[in-house]
Enzyme design. Sequence first.
Site, PDB file in Angstrom:
ATOM      1  N   SER A   7       0.845  -1.193   0.000  1.00 31.92           N
ATOM      2  CA  SER A   7       0.000   0.000   0.000  1.00 31.92           C
ATOM      3  C   SER A   7       0.877   1.238   0.000  1.00 31.92           C
ATOM      4  O   SER A   7       1.628   1.472   0.951  1.00 31.92           O
ATOM      5  CB  SER A   7      -0.895   0.010   1.239  1.00 31.92           C
ATOM      6  OG  SER A   7      -1.416   1.312   1.417  1.00 31.92           O
ATOM      7  N   HIS A  32      -1.279  -1.359  -4.215  1.00 38.68           N
ATOM      8  CA  HIS A  32      -2.538  -0.948  -3.580  1.00 38.68           C
ATOM      9  C   HIS A  32      -2.507   0.569  -3.370  1.00 38.68           C
ATOM     10  O   HIS A  32      -1.594   1.100  -2.736  1.00 38.68           O
ATOM     11  CB  HIS A  32      -2.673  -1.692  -2.245  1.00 38.68           C
ATOM     12  CG  HIS A  32      -3.964  -1.475  -1.538  1.00 38.68           C
ATOM     13  ND1 HIS A  32      -5.112  -2.181  -1.829  1.00 38.68           N
ATOM     14  CD2 HIS A  32      -4.298  -0.623  -0.532  1.00 38.68           C
ATOM     15  CE1 HIS A  32      -6.098  -1.789  -1.028  1.00 38.68           C
ATOM     16  NE2 HIS A  32      -5.620  -0.836  -0.236  1.00 38.68           N
ATOM     17  N   ASP A  34      -4.591   3.814  -1.967  1.00 37.27           N
ATOM     18  CA  ASP A  34      -5.677   4.205  -1.069  1.00 37.27           C
ATOM     19  C   ASP A  34      -6.138   5.628  -1.350  1.00 37.27           C
ATOM     20  O   ASP A  34      -5.390   6.580  -1.151  1.00 37.27           O
ATOM     21  CB  ASP A  34      -5.202   4.106   0.384  1.00 37.27           C
ATOM     22  CG  ASP A  34      -5.045   2.667   0.828  1.00 37.27           C
ATOM     23  OD1 ASP A  34      -6.038   1.927   0.789  1.00 37.27           O
ATOM     24  OD2 ASP A  34      -3.916   2.281   1.199  1.00 37.27           O
ATOM     25  N   MET A  36      -8.727   8.514  -0.221  1.00 38.70           N
ATOM     26  CA  MET A  36      -9.584   8.902   0.919  1.00 38.70           C
ATOM     27  C   MET A  36     -10.109  10.308   0.704  1.00 38.70           C
ATOM     28  O   MET A  36      -9.344  11.202   0.333  1.00 38.70           O
ATOM     29  CB  MET A  36      -8.761   8.868   2.205  1.00 38.70           C
ATOM     30  CG  MET A  36      -8.103   7.533   2.484  1.00 38.70           C
ATOM     31  SD  MET A  36      -7.159   7.619   4.012  1.00 38.70           S
ATOM     32  CE  MET A  36      -6.447   5.973   4.031  1.00 38.70           C
ATOM     33  N   HIS A  65      -8.284   1.371  -4.004  1.00 38.23           N
ATOM     34  CA  HIS A  65      -9.225   1.204  -2.892  1.00 38.23           C
ATOM     35  C   HIS A  65      -9.853   2.566  -2.586  1.00 38.23           C
ATOM     36  O   HIS A  65      -9.193   3.433  -2.012  1.00 38.23           O
ATOM     37  CB  HIS A  65      -8.425   0.640  -1.695  1.00 38.23           C
ATOM     38  CG  HIS A  65      -9.205   0.500  -0.430  1.00 38.23           C
ATOM     39  ND1 HIS A  65      -8.607   0.277   0.797  1.00 38.23           N
ATOM     40  CD2 HIS A  65     -10.544   0.538  -0.179  1.00 38.23           C
ATOM     41  CE1 HIS A  65      -9.533   0.187   1.729  1.00 38.23           C
ATOM     42  NE2 HIS A  65     -10.714   0.349   1.168  1.00 38.23           N
ATOM     43  N   MET A  67     -11.930   4.868  -0.541  1.00 39.98           N
ATOM     44  CA  MET A  67     -12.593   5.156   0.734  1.00 39.98           C
ATOM     45  C   MET A  67     -13.276   6.506   0.536  1.00 39.98           C
ATOM     46  O   MET A  67     -12.837   7.554   1.038  1.00 39.98           O
ATOM     47  CB  MET A  67     -11.565   5.154   1.863  1.00 39.98           C
ATOM     48  CG  MET A  67     -11.148   3.742   2.246  1.00 39.98           C
ATOM     49  SD  MET A  67      -9.581   3.662   3.112  1.00 39.98           S
ATOM     50  CE  MET A  67      -8.473   3.644   1.710  1.00 39.98           C
ATOM     51  N   MET A 138     -11.614  -5.446   5.522  1.00 42.20           N
ATOM     52  CA  MET A 138     -10.734  -4.563   6.305  1.00 42.20           C
ATOM     53  C   MET A 138     -10.439  -5.210   7.659  1.00 42.20           C
ATOM     54  O   MET A 138     -11.363  -5.637   8.356  1.00 42.20           O
ATOM     55  CB  MET A 138     -11.402  -3.204   6.550  1.00 42.20           C
ATOM     56  CG  MET A 138     -11.580  -2.316   5.327  1.00 42.20           C
ATOM     57  SD  MET A 138     -10.083  -1.932   4.402  1.00 42.20           S
ATOM     58  CE  MET A 138      -9.046  -1.153   5.644  1.00 42.20           C
ATOM     59  N   PHE A 144      -6.331   5.077   8.090  1.00 42.98           N
ATOM     60  CA  PHE A 144      -4.933   5.327   8.467  1.00 42.98           C
ATOM     61  C   PHE A 144      -4.094   4.066   8.327  1.00 42.98           C
ATOM     62  O   PHE A 144      -4.586   2.965   8.594  1.00 42.98           O
ATOM     63  CB  PHE A 144      -4.849   5.827   9.919  1.00 42.98           C
ATOM     64  CG  PHE A 144      -5.610   7.103  10.130  1.00 42.98           C
ATOM     65  CD1 PHE A 144      -5.010   8.339   9.891  1.00 42.98           C
ATOM     66  CD2 PHE A 144      -6.942   7.070  10.514  1.00 42.98           C
ATOM     67  CE1 PHE A 144      -5.739   9.524  10.045  1.00 42.98           C
ATOM     68  CE2 PHE A 144      -7.674   8.240  10.673  1.00 42.98           C
ATOM     69  CZ  PHE A 144      -7.074   9.471  10.447  1.00 42.98           C
ATOM     70  N   GLY A 146      -0.671   1.814   9.565  1.00 40.56           N
ATOM     71  CA  GLY A 146       0.060   1.583  10.808  1.00 40.56           C
ATOM     72  C   GLY A 146      -0.779   1.220  12.023  1.00 40.56           C
ATOM     73  O   GLY A 146      -0.305   1.297  13.153  1.00 40.56           O
ATOM     74  N   ASP A 176      -6.765  -6.130   4.385  1.00 36.47           N
ATOM     75  CA  ASP A 176      -6.080  -4.840   4.407  1.00 36.47           C
ATOM     76  C   ASP A 176      -6.122  -4.284   5.825  1.00 36.47           C
ATOM     77  O   ASP A 176      -7.208  -4.044   6.366  1.00 36.47           O
ATOM     78  CB  ASP A 176      -6.801  -3.905   3.424  1.00 36.47           C
ATOM     79  CG  ASP A 176      -6.175  -2.527   3.295  1.00 36.47           C
ATOM     80  OD1 ASP A 176      -5.096  -2.294   3.868  1.00 36.47           O
ATOM     81  OD2 ASP A 176      -6.783  -1.686   2.598  1.00 36.47           O
ATOM     82  N   GLY A 178      -2.902  -3.831   9.095  1.00 36.49           N
ATOM     83  CA  GLY A 178      -2.110  -4.533  10.114  1.00 36.49           C
ATOM     84  C   GLY A 178      -1.510  -5.846   9.653  1.00 36.49           C
ATOM     85  O   GLY A 178      -1.203  -6.717  10.477  1.00 36.49           O
ATOM     86  N   GLY A 198       1.057  -1.963   4.144  1.00 39.40           N
ATOM     87  CA  GLY A 198       1.630  -0.629   3.967  1.00 39.40           C
ATOM     88  C   GLY A 198       2.862  -0.454   4.822  1.00 39.40           C
ATOM     89  O   GLY A 198       4.010  -0.565   4.356  1.00 39.40           O
TER      90      GLY A 198
HETATM   91  C1  DX5 Z   1      -6.159   1.943   5.602  1.00 41.70           C
HETATM   92  C2  DX5 Z   1      -5.760   1.577   4.205  1.00 41.70           C
HETATM   93  C3  DX5 Z   1      -4.680   0.595   4.144  1.00 41.70           C
HETATM   94  C4  DX5 Z   1      -3.384   1.000   4.803  1.00 41.70           C
HETATM   95  C5  DX5 Z   1      -2.819  -0.246   5.428  1.00 41.70           C
HETATM   96  O1  DX5 Z   1      -7.354   2.605   5.596  1.00 41.70           O
HETATM   97  O2  DX5 Z   1      -6.862   1.066   3.471  1.00 41.70           O
HETATM   98  O3  DX5 Z   1      -4.444   0.128   2.807  1.00 41.70           O
HETATM   99  O4  DX5 Z   1      -2.423   1.542   3.934  1.00 41.70           O
HETATM  100  O5  DX5 Z   1      -1.732   0.099   6.188  1.00 41.70           O
HETATM  101  P1  DX5 Z   1      -1.004  -0.934   7.180  1.00 41.70           P
HETATM  102  O6  DX5 Z   1      -0.567  -2.104   6.342  1.00 41.70           O
HETATM  103  O7  DX5 Z   1       0.128  -0.127   7.705  1.00 41.70           O
HETATM  104  O8  DX5 Z   1      -2.012  -1.326   8.223  1.00 41.70           O
HETATM  105 ZN    ZN Z   2      -6.425   0.057   1.504  1.00 43.71          ZN
END
Ligand code: DX5
Ligand code: ZN
Length: 221
Positions: A7, A32, A34, A36, A65, A67, A138, A144, A146, A176, A178, A198
């Site tokens: 990501s 990937h 993201d 938002m 993706h 959002m 998810m 976010f 991390g 997606d 953690g 990510g």
């Molecule tokens: C969160 C995103 C993820 C994010 C994952 O809303 O959709 O794609 O980048 O990040 P990590 O892998 O750090 O949880």
């Molecule tokens: Zn994502």
Amino acid sequence: MIKIAPSVLSADFAVLGAETAEVKAAGAEYLHVDVMDGIFVPNISIGFPVIKCLRRATDMFLDVHLMVDRPLRYVERFCEAGADLVNVHVEADTEDAIKEAIATVKAKGKKAAVTVKPRTPAEAVLPFIKSVDLILVMTVEPGFGGQSFMAEQLPKINLIRGMIEKYNPGCELEVDGGIDANTAPMVVKAGADVLVAGSAIFDKPDRAAAIRAIREGAEKA
Ligand code: DX5
Ligand code: ZN
């Protein structure tokens, strides 16, 4: 085969082309991306111009993706910007509007996907399951990078895997949030086959080693 989808939310946007080339060279299958909007999730990331630049910079499969609230307004433009797959949240609009968004993406010759947030039940994918190429579960609240993996999502991944086998066996199941070398075996065991990561990749100095570690974790499942 398990696919790894780094990501770019955790990448260095000032050198996004180089970041992308690095994960491609390391064997990542999807990129990937993201998007938002600050409405559907309490954060704002990137949009059309960045996807257009990425499309020129790489031949990687762009897994976008969204959002975004009421994504039907924008899916066509994401296809035209260069997305290979456009993914909308089932919570982002009415069932009819999500179906229309999927149909619009398919009519543009791209792959279509739906995503469920952690508090959305597995059954919410059923109206769309036969018409999508991928379903994303998810494993954090979207918005976010991390955050910590939510293990309580594992039964839902397993339930959706069963639905996919029953109604659309060619559909991929992505997770997606953690995902790292420790959580990868759990989600693969539950039925996931595309792993987004990510921070576990881009926060590490050696991205190839990070991808290898996640893949090795997944193979332990
Ligand atoms: C969160 C995103 C993820 C994010 C994952 O809303 O959709 O794609 O980048 O990040 P990590 O892998 O750090 O949880
Ligand atoms: Zn994502």
